[in-house]
Motif scaffolding. Structure first.
Motif, short mmCIF file in Angstrom:
data_model
loop_
_atom_site.label_atom_id
_atom_site.label_comp_id
_atom_site.label_asym_id
_atom_site.label_seq_id
_atom_site.Cartn_x
_atom_site.Cartn_y
_atom_site.Cartn_z
N TYR A 1 63.32 85.83 -71.44
CA TYR A 1 62.07 84.75 -71.95
C TYR A 1 62.43 84.08 -70.80
CZ TYR A 1 67.00 82.09 -72.25
OH TYR A 1 68.06 81.31 -71.72
N ARG A 2 63.40 84.00 -69.14
CA ARG A 2 62.94 82.37 -68.69
C ARG A 2 61.49 83.59 -67.54
NH1 ARG A 2 69.16 82.14 -66.39
NH2 ARG A 2 70.29 80.61 -69.50
N LEU A 3 61.80 84.49 -67.45
CA LEU A 3 60.83 85.24 -66.99
C LEU A 3 59.59 84.81 -67.89
CD1 LEU A 3 59.35 87.52 -64.95
CD2 LEU A 3 59.71 89.28 -67.22
N GLU A 4 59.85 85.37 -69.16
CA GLU A 4 58.46 84.59 -69.77
C GLU A 4 58.06 83.46 -70.10
OE1 GLU A 4 60.14 85.87 -73.18
OE2 GLU A 4 59.41 87.56 -73.13
N ASP B 1 71.17 90.80 -48.69
CA ASP B 1 70.29 91.86 -49.29
C ASP B 1 71.55 92.53 -50.75
OD1 ASP B 1 68.17 91.95 -47.27
OD2 ASP B 1 69.23 92.56 -46.32
N MET B 2 72.71 92.97 -50.26
CA MET B 2 73.60 92.95 -51.57
C MET B 2 72.87 92.68 -52.30
SD MET B 2 77.49 94.11 -50.11
CE MET B 2 77.91 93.22 -49.82
N HIS B 3 73.67 91.31 -52.79
CA HIS B 3 72.28 90.95 -54.28
C HIS B 3 71.92 90.89 -54.75
CE1 HIS B 3 76.31 87.38 -54.05
NE2 HIS B 3 76.17 88.88 -54.34
N ILE B 4 70.30 91.60 -53.92
CA ILE B 4 69.10 91.71 -53.96
C ILE B 4 68.91 93.10 -54.83
CG2 ILE B 4 66.48 91.70 -53.42
CD1 ILE B 4 66.96 89.15 -54.00
N ASP B 5 69.37 94.37 -53.38
CA ASP B 5 69.80 95.71 -54.24
C ASP B 5 69.62 95.38 -55.00
OD1 ASP B 5 68.64 95.17 -51.64
OD2 ASP B 5 70.23 97.17 -50.79
N PHE B 6 71.54 94.67 -55.65
CA PHE B 6 71.76 95.53 -57.46
C PHE B 6 71.09 94.96 -58.00
CE2 PHE B 6 73.95 93.27 -60.96
CZ PHE B 6 75.03 94.65 -61.04
N ILE B 7 70.23 93.43 -57.92
CA ILE B 7 69.59 92.79 -58.91
C ILE B 7 67.62 93.78 -58.93
CG2 ILE B 7 67.43 91.02 -59.79
CD1 ILE B 7 69.99 89.05 -57.86
N LYS B 8 67.62 94.44 -58.32
CA LYS B 8 66.03 95.22 -58.12
C LYS B 8 66.63 96.60 -58.92
CE LYS B 8 64.24 94.31 -53.40
NZ LYS B 8 63.53 94.43 -52.68
N ALA B 9 68.00 96.81 -58.59
CA ALA B 9 68.45 98.25 -59.81
C ALA B 9 68.66 97.91 -60.88
CB ALA B 9 70.26 98.81 -58.44
N ASN B 10 69.17 96.49 -61.43
CA ASN B 10 69.41 96.39 -62.96
C ASN B 10 68.87 95.13 -63.50
OD1 ASN B 10 72.16 97.34 -63.00
ND2 ASN B 10 72.40 96.50 -60.62
N VAL B 11 67.60 95.15 -62.46
CA VAL B 11 66.43 93.74 -63.65
C VAL B 11 65.18 94.15 -63.58
CG1 VAL B 11 65.59 91.20 -64.01
CG2 VAL B 11 68.09 92.02 -62.45
N SER B 12 64.76 95.22 -64.59
CA SER B 12 63.34 95.85 -64.42
C SER B 12 62.52 95.05 -64.67
CB SER B 12 63.60 96.56 -65.94
OG SER B 12 63.27 95.80 -66.67
N PHE B 13 62.28 93.88 -64.49
CA PHE B 13 61.27 92.92 -63.85
C PHE B 13 61.64 92.23 -62.92
CE2 PHE B 13 64.06 91.01 -67.62
CZ PHE B 13 64.64 89.49 -66.34
N TYR B 14 62.23 91.97 -61.82
CA TYR B 14 62.28 92.01 -60.59
C TYR B 14 61.15 91.51 -60.20
CZ TYR B 14 63.67 90.63 -56.27
OH TYR B 14 63.98 89.39 -54.87
N GLU B 15 60.03 92.75 -59.81
CA GLU B 15 58.92 92.47 -59.19
C GLU B 15 57.98 91.18 -59.85
OE1 GLU B 15 58.25 93.59 -56.32
OE2 GLU B 15 60.49 94.16 -55.89
N ASP B 16 57.65 91.66 -61.63
CA ASP B 16 57.08 90.74 -62.26
C ASP B 16 58.14 89.47 -61.74
OD1 ASP B 16 56.00 92.59 -63.03
OD2 ASP B 16 57.44 92.96 -64.95
N PHE B 17 59.14 88.92 -62.07
CA PHE B 17 59.68 87.80 -61.42
C PHE B 17 59.21 87.52 -60.08
CE2 PHE B 17 62.88 85.58 -59.14
CZ PHE B 17 63.42 84.44 -59.91
N LYS B 18 59.62 88.15 -59.11
CA LYS B 18 58.81 87.84 -57.66
C LYS B 18 57.29 87.45 -57.27
CE LYS B 18 59.23 89.41 -52.66
NZ LYS B 18 59.72 90.21 -52.18
#
Length: 203
Positions: A85-88, A109-126
């Motif tokens: 809902y925060r993305l929305e 990088d490690m945190h971002i890599d983890f987020i990319k792998a576990n948050v399906s909408f990371y690119e939408d967020f970015k």
């Protein structure tokens, strides 16, 4: 008039467990407090002065009984869920185009890599942001003044026309001292989606 919104990432959009991560690491390392060389190495990593490999090598030499994966897991322990809902909420802001949207995060990088792998909408967020600044990429970190000067100068912004949301008081204090409007959000009581409610930013 406010024309630019600057957001932190952790505990503004993605939930963090700072205390849990600290205790988990101390238990793993069998320490009572973080040692100075560890704190300094963490900062160097966060501003991109050392690579992920160098960062892990430091901890591996200090704690040779731990595996690389144990160290990575301990580092990423802080990262929790990212409510959609925060993305929305952010997507609605981006669609309206009333504000320039900037992300300003102390991260690595490690945190971002983890987020990319576990948050399906990371690119939408970015993609919601006009500028997406990560401390490791720009070699600056909050709460130092130079990171705010960097954002203001690179985007030709006037401080009084910016509104900055961050969960860390040191960060909002620095921004406030430069004339930036701030909301030091308390993640235990409030949510970024309430930005336009009550005493926060007026819509």
């Amino acid at each position: 008039m406010i024309d630019t919104l600057i957001f932190d990432f952790g505990d503004v959009f993605i939930n963090l467990d700072k205390e849990g991560a600290m205790q988990n690491a101390l238990n793993l390392f069998k320490l009572d407090t973080f040692e100075e060389d560890m704190t300094n190495t963490n900062i160097l990593y966060e501003i991109g002065k050392i690579s992920t490999e160098e960062f892990i090598a430091f901890y591996s030499s200090k704690f040779p009984h731990l595996t690389k994966q144990q160290l990575i897991d301990a580092w990423n322990f802080i990262l929790r869920d990212f409510p959609k809902y925060r993305l929305e909420f952010l997507q609605k802001l981006a669609k309206e185009q009333r504000y320039k949207l900037i992300l300003l995060s102390n991260t690595n990088d490690m945190h971002i890599d983890f987020i990319k792998a576990n948050v399906s909408f990371y690119e939408d967020f970015k993609n919601c942001f006009d500028q997406f600044y990560l401390s490791q990429e720009i070699h600056l970190r909050k709460p130092n003044r130079d990171i705010f000067d960097f954002v203001l100068d690179n985007n030709n912004l006037k401080p009084e026309q910016c509104f900055f949301v961050d969960d860390t008081k040191d960060n909002t204090d620095t921004a406030k001292s430069l004339g930036i409007n701030v909301w030091n959000i308390d993640e235990t009581k409030d949510d970024v989606i309430n930005l336009f409610n009550q005493n926060h930013l007026r819509s």
